[in-house]
Design a protein around this motif. Structure first.
Motif, PDB file in Angstrom:
ATOM      1  N   TYR A  34      31.582  47.437  32.324  1.00 40.51           N
ATOM      2  CA  TYR A  34      33.018  47.689  32.204  1.00 40.51           C
ATOM      3  C   TYR A  34      33.796  46.804  33.188  1.00 40.51           C
ATOM      4  CZ  TYR A  34      37.463  49.891  33.294  1.00 40.51           C
ATOM      5  OH  TYR A  34      38.789  50.099  33.569  1.00 40.51           O
ATOM      6  N   TYR A  35      33.333  46.746  34.433  1.00 45.07           N
ATOM      7  CA  TYR A  35      34.049  45.938  35.428  1.00 45.07           C
ATOM      8  C   TYR A  35      33.968  44.449  35.090  1.00 45.07           C
ATOM      9  CZ  TYR A  35      34.578  50.035  38.418  1.00 45.07           C
ATOM     10  OH  TYR A  35      34.933  51.244  38.915  1.00 45.07           O
ATOM     11  N   ASP A  37      33.525  43.057  32.114  1.00 45.33           N
ATOM     12  CA  ASP A  37      34.369  42.789  30.945  1.00 45.33           C
ATOM     13  C   ASP A  37      35.853  42.800  31.310  1.00 45.33           C
ATOM     14  OD1 ASP A  37      32.149  42.550  29.388  1.00 45.33           O
ATOM     15  OD2 ASP A  37      32.295  44.539  28.475  1.00 45.33           O
ATOM     16  N   THR A  38      36.226  43.696  32.213  1.00 46.87           N
ATOM     17  CA  THR A  38      37.636  43.793  32.596  1.00 46.87           C
ATOM     18  C   THR A  38      38.062  42.580  33.432  1.00 46.87           C
ATOM     19  OG1 THR A  38      37.362  46.187  32.610  1.00 46.87           O
ATOM     20  CG2 THR A  38      39.399  45.339  33.543  1.00 46.87           C
ATOM     21  N   LEU A  39      37.155  42.084  34.266  1.00 42.41           N
ATOM     22  CA  LEU A  39      37.493  40.883  35.045  1.00 42.41           C
ATOM     23  C   LEU A  39      37.604  39.669  34.110  1.00 42.41           C
ATOM     24  CD1 LEU A  39      38.083  39.819  37.873  1.00 42.41           C
ATOM     25  CD2 LEU A  39      35.649  39.352  38.166  1.00 42.41           C
ATOM     26  N   LYS A  40      36.684  39.587  33.169  1.00 36.21           N
ATOM     27  CA  LYS A  40      36.724  38.517  32.174  1.00 36.21           C
ATOM     28  C   LYS A  40      38.035  38.585  31.374  1.00 36.21           C
ATOM     29  CE  LYS A  40      34.542  37.301  27.800  1.00 36.21           C
ATOM     30  NZ  LYS A  40      33.446  37.546  26.868  1.00 36.21           N
ATOM     31  N   GLU A  41      38.366  39.771  30.926  1.00 36.11           N
ATOM     32  CA  GLU A  41      39.592  39.967  30.151  1.00 36.11           C
ATOM     33  C   GLU A  41      40.822  39.568  30.983  1.00 36.11           C
ATOM     34  OE1 GLU A  41      40.234  43.900  27.816  1.00 36.11           O
ATOM     35  OE2 GLU A  41      41.337  44.124  29.688  1.00 36.11           O
ATOM     36  N   SER A  42      40.814  39.917  32.274  1.00 38.44           N
ATOM     37  CA  SER A  42      41.931  39.564  33.152  1.00 38.44           C
ATOM     38  C   SER A  42      42.071  38.049  33.235  1.00 38.44           C
ATOM     39  CB  SER A  42      41.712  40.140  34.558  1.00 38.44           C
ATOM     40  OG  SER A  42      41.521  41.528  34.496  1.00 38.44           O
ATOM     41  N   MET A  43      40.942  37.339  33.354  1.00 35.21           N
ATOM     42  CA  MET A  43      40.981  35.877  33.400  1.00 35.21           C
ATOM     43  C   MET A  43      41.551  35.306  32.103  1.00 35.21           C
ATOM     44  SD  MET A  43      37.382  34.646  34.986  1.00 35.21           S
ATOM     45  CE  MET A  43      37.010  34.904  36.714  1.00 35.21           C
ATOM     46  N   LEU A  44      41.037  35.823  30.987  1.00 36.20           N
ATOM     47  CA  LEU A  44      41.492  35.311  29.685  1.00 36.20           C
ATOM     48  C   LEU A  44      42.987  35.525  29.510  1.00 36.20           C
ATOM     49  CD1 LEU A  44      38.493  36.418  27.436  1.00 36.20           C
ATOM     50  CD2 LEU A  44      39.196  34.069  27.914  1.00 36.20           C
ATOM     51  N   GLU A  45      43.486  36.649  29.976  1.00 34.44           N
ATOM     52  CA  GLU A  45      44.931  36.927  29.866  1.00 34.44           C
ATOM     53  C   GLU A  45      45.738  35.965  30.734  1.00 34.44           C
ATOM     54  OE1 GLU A  45      44.351  41.686  28.905  1.00 34.44           O
ATOM     55  OE2 GLU A  45      45.347  41.093  30.764  1.00 34.44           O
ATOM     56  N   LEU A 146      46.275  35.657  40.528  1.00 28.77           N
ATOM     57  CA  LEU A 146      46.795  36.234  39.275  1.00 28.77           C
ATOM     58  C   LEU A 146      45.727  37.121  38.626  1.00 28.77           C
ATOM     59  CD1 LEU A 146      48.583  33.087  37.787  1.00 28.77           C
ATOM     60  CD2 LEU A 146      49.697  35.134  38.715  1.00 28.77           C
ATOM     61  N   THR A 147      44.478  36.644  38.686  1.00 37.67           N
ATOM     62  CA  THR A 147      43.381  37.392  38.066  1.00 37.67           C
ATOM     63  C   THR A 147      43.123  38.714  38.797  1.00 37.67           C
ATOM     64  OG1 THR A 147      42.350  35.349  37.295  1.00 37.67           O
ATOM     65  CG2 THR A 147      40.946  37.286  37.396  1.00 37.67           C
ATOM     66  N   VAL A 148      43.049  38.655  40.126  1.00 38.82           N
ATOM     67  CA  VAL A 148      42.744  39.904  40.841  1.00 38.82           C
ATOM     68  C   VAL A 148      43.902  40.906  40.761  1.00 38.82           C
ATOM     69  CG1 VAL A 148      41.027  38.855  42.363  1.00 38.82           C
ATOM     70  CG2 VAL A 148      43.366  39.105  43.186  1.00 38.82           C
ATOM     71  N   ASP A 149      45.119  40.408  40.658  1.00 40.98           N
ATOM     72  CA  ASP A 149      46.261  41.326  40.480  1.00 40.98           C
ATOM     73  C   ASP A 149      46.115  42.111  39.177  1.00 40.98           C
ATOM     74  OD1 ASP A 149      47.437  40.589  42.816  1.00 40.98           O
ATOM     75  OD2 ASP A 149      48.958  39.274  41.909  1.00 40.98           O
ATOM     76  N   ARG A 150      45.774  41.386  38.134  1.00 40.29           N
ATOM     77  CA  ARG A 150      45.582  42.016  36.827  1.00 40.29           C
ATOM     78  C   ARG A 150      44.427  43.011  36.851  1.00 40.29           C
ATOM     79  NH1 ARG A 150      47.577  40.486  31.878  1.00 40.29           N
ATOM     80  NH2 ARG A 150      49.340  39.223  32.464  1.00 40.29           N
ATOM     81  N   PHE A 151      43.322  42.556  37.435  1.00 39.99           N
ATOM     82  CA  PHE A 151      42.121  43.387  37.529  1.00 39.99           C
ATOM     83  C   PHE A 151      42.441  44.672  38.293  1.00 39.99           C
ATOM     84  CE2 PHE A 151      38.002  44.393  39.665  1.00 39.99           C
ATOM     85  CZ  PHE A 151      37.250  44.620  38.524  1.00 39.99           C
TER      86      PHE A 151
END
Ligand code: HEC
Length: 257
Positions: A34-35, A37-45, A146-151
Motif C-alpha cells: 500500500y505504501y 503504491d501510494t508513493l508511486k502514485e504520488s510521483m505519477l501525479e 512535491l512527492t513527499v507532500d502528496r504522500f
C-alpha cells in the motif's frame, strides 16, 4: 409483494456484510504494498501535473516521450533496483508486510531513485524544442518535495530530504534543516566506518524512524560539486561535494502499528 420484501431483506443483509468487511479492512494495518503504491502514485501525479512545465512545446505537442509520467517512472523503477534493493527484489513480497524495518528502506530508496532520475533528466527538462535552455526548477529536491507532500496527504506519513551541509554551507532551504533525531541520524551515516547504503534507525513508543543516506552522483555535481562557492545554475553556491560523498539523507517516520 413478498418477493419484493425478500429482495429488500437480502439487500439489507448484503449491505451489512459489506459494512463489516470494510470496517475490518479499515482496522487492519497498512502494508508495504500500500505504501509503495501510494508513493508511486504520488510521483505519477506530480509528473502528470508538471507536464506543461517540463514536457510541452509551445505548439502543445510533447518534447520527449521519456518525460511522460509512465516512462519517467519506469526509469525511476530501474534506478530503484540498481541502488540498493537488489535485482532479486520482488514487489509482491511487500504484500502483507507491515514491519517498518522492511518498509522504510524501500520507500526512501524509491524516492531517491526518482531524485536521481530527475537529476539525469535535467538536460531534457530544461531544453526547449528550438534548442535553447530555460531553467524549469524541476530539480531533484523540488520533485522530491512535491512527492513527499502528496504522500503525506494520502498516508499521514512524513518523509523529508535533509542534510548537514558541507564546508560552511548548511541546507539550501531552511525547510530541509534536520531536526534533532535527523541530525543524529545524519552524523551516524556519515561516520567513517559506516557501511555504504546502510540506514540509521531508532524506535520511540509511537514511531519507527529511519534515515537513508543519499550519495552524490554524476548528475548532482553541476549544482553541488566544485569549485566550492561557485554559483550553480540556480544561483546557490556549490558546497564542494565529490562523487559518492554523502549529500544528506531521506528520513521517514512510520507509525508503530
Ligand atoms: C540543477 C541543480 C541541481 C541538481 C542537478 C541537484 N540539485 Fe540538489 N538542490 C538544488 C537546489 C537549488 C536545492 C534547494 C532546493 C530548495 O530550495 O528547496 C537543492 C537541494 C538539495 C537537497 C536538500 C537539502 C538542502 O540543501 O536544502 C538535497 C539533499 C540535494 N539537493 C541533493 C541532491 C542530490 C543527491 C542530487 C543528485 C542526485 C542533486 N541534489 C542534484 C540544486 C540541484
Amino acid at each position: 409483494m413478498k418477493i419484493k420484501q425478500a429482495g429488500l431483506i437480502l439487500v439489507a443483509l448484503l449491505l451489512g456484510v459489506l459494512f463489516i468487511a470494510s470496517s475490518s479492512i479499515a482496522g487492519t494495518p497498512k502494508d508495504g504494498k500500500y505504501y509503495f503504491d501510494t508513493l508511486k502514485e504520488s510521483m505519477l501525479e506530480v509528473l502528470a501535473e508538471n507536464q506543461a512545465l517540463i514536457n510541452v512545446k509551445p505548439d502543445g505537442s510533447i518534447k520527449s516521450k521519456k518525460l511522460l509520467p509512465k516512462s519517467y517512472y519506469k526509469k525511476t523503477y530501474e534506478q530503484f533496483k540498481k541502488i540498493g534493493v537488489g535485482k532479486k527484489f520482488k514487489l509482491k513480497a511487500l504484500k502483507g508486510e507491515t514491519d517498518p524495518q522492511v518498509i522504510a528502506p524501500i520507500l526512501t530508496t524509491l524516492l531517491q531513485a526518482g531524485r536521481i532520475t530527475t537529476a539525469k533528466f535535467q538536460k531534457a527538462i530544461n531544453s526547449e524544442a528550438d534548442g535553447t535552455v530555460k531553467l524549469k526548477k524541476f530539480i531533484p529536491a523540488v520533485f522530491g518535495q512535491l512527492t513527499v507532500d502528496r504522500f503525506h496527504k494520502k498516508t499521514g506519513i512524513q518523509m523529508k530530504q535533509t542534510t548537514l551541509g558541507k564546508n560552511d554551507y548548511k541546507e539550501r532551504n531552511k525547510y530541509n534543516a534536520p531536526n534533532k533525531w535527523e541530525e543524529k541520524g545524519l552524523h551516524a551515516v556519515t561516520a567513517k566506518n559506516w557501511q555504504t547504503n546502510a540506514g540509521y534507525s531508532e524506535k520511540t513508543a509511537a514511531e519507527y524512524r529511519y534515515m537513508k543516506p543519499i550519495y552524490i552522483k554524476k548528475g548532482c555535481l553541476g549544482c553541488h560539486g566544485v569549485p566550492i562557492g561557485e554559483k550553480g545554475p540556480y544561483g546557490h553556491p556549490k558546497e564542494g561535494y565529490e562523487l559518492n560523498d554523502i549529500r544528506g539523507g531521506i528520513s521517514i517516520s512510520l507509525p508503530i502499528q
